[in-house]
Design an enzyme around this catalytic site. Structure first.
Site, PDB file in Angstrom:
ATOM      1  CD  GLU A 167      -4.958   1.174  -2.724  1.00 54.36           C
ATOM      2  OE1 GLU A 167      -6.027   0.696  -2.309  1.00 54.36           O
ATOM      3  OE2 GLU A 167      -4.314   2.050  -2.119  1.00 54.36           O
ATOM      4  CG  ASP A 190      -1.876   1.155   1.237  1.00 52.23           C
ATOM      5  OD1 ASP A 190      -2.233   1.651   0.156  1.00 52.23           O
ATOM      6  OD2 ASP A 190      -2.282   1.572   2.343  1.00 52.23           O
ATOM      7  CG  ASP A 230      -0.792   3.044   5.664  1.00 50.16           C
ATOM      8  OD1 ASP A 230      -1.779   3.402   4.990  1.00 50.16           O
ATOM      9  OD2 ASP A 230      -0.081   3.838   6.299  1.00 50.16           O
TER      10      ASP A 230
END
Length: 165
Positions: A67, A7, A140
């Site tokens: 992501e 992330d 996260d």
């Protein structure tokens, strides 16, 4: 298969190394890497790159799941996240690790089975699939683990033809 979920960010970068064998997940390592506030952007990017370069050397990573960049209105934040994302992608490419990108909706669909699931639902399912006692913190870290799970599910699907981006 060993998957590194990421992330991306600048101040904090969530990561999770997950093993997926015979439909069973095992979390090998997960946390959030942080860079100091007030430090020059170039130094922060170097720290992120060095960290991920070492991480992909430490494990036999078969794939990296990152992501896709998403932002609503704050373009400045998106640009900074994009910088951090770029050095993570570079670390993977330099190590020869195939990199796959997923939207938040794809992650929710793969982990929960519903693309509009709430964040708490994704976190609970991530905890359950990885056989963890509690939801990984901060967000996260949980998001990075969910990205790894997403890739495991997507790569095993005959309906999905994946190629690294």
């Amino acid at each position: 298969m060993v998957i590194l979920g990421v992330d991306p960010g600048i101040a904090s970068v969530g990561y999770g190394v997950v093993s997926y064998e015979k439909n069973r997940f095992t979390a090998l390592e997960y946390d959030t890497f942080r860079t100091p506030a007030g430090q020059q952007l170039s130094e922060r990017l170097l720290q992120i790159f060095n960290f991920f370069e070492q991480l992909v050397r430490r494990y036999p990573i078969d794939a990296m799941s990152v992501e896709e960049l998403f932002f609503n209105t704050n373009v400045s934040t998106a640009i900074h996240v994009g910088h951090g994302r770029g050095v993570v992608l570079l670390a993977g490419a330099k190590a020869g690790v195939p990199v796959f990108e997923y939207t938040p909706m794809q992650v929710k669909q793969a982990v929960v089975g519903y693309g509009r699931a709430e964040k708490k639902q994704v976190q609970q399912m991530t905890r359950m699939l990885l056989h963890l006692k509690e939801v990984p913190r901060p967000d996260d870290t949980a998001d990075a683990l969910a990205l790894a799970i997403c890739h495991a599910h997507a790569s095993g699907s005959r309906l999905c033809t994946l190629s690294p981006r």
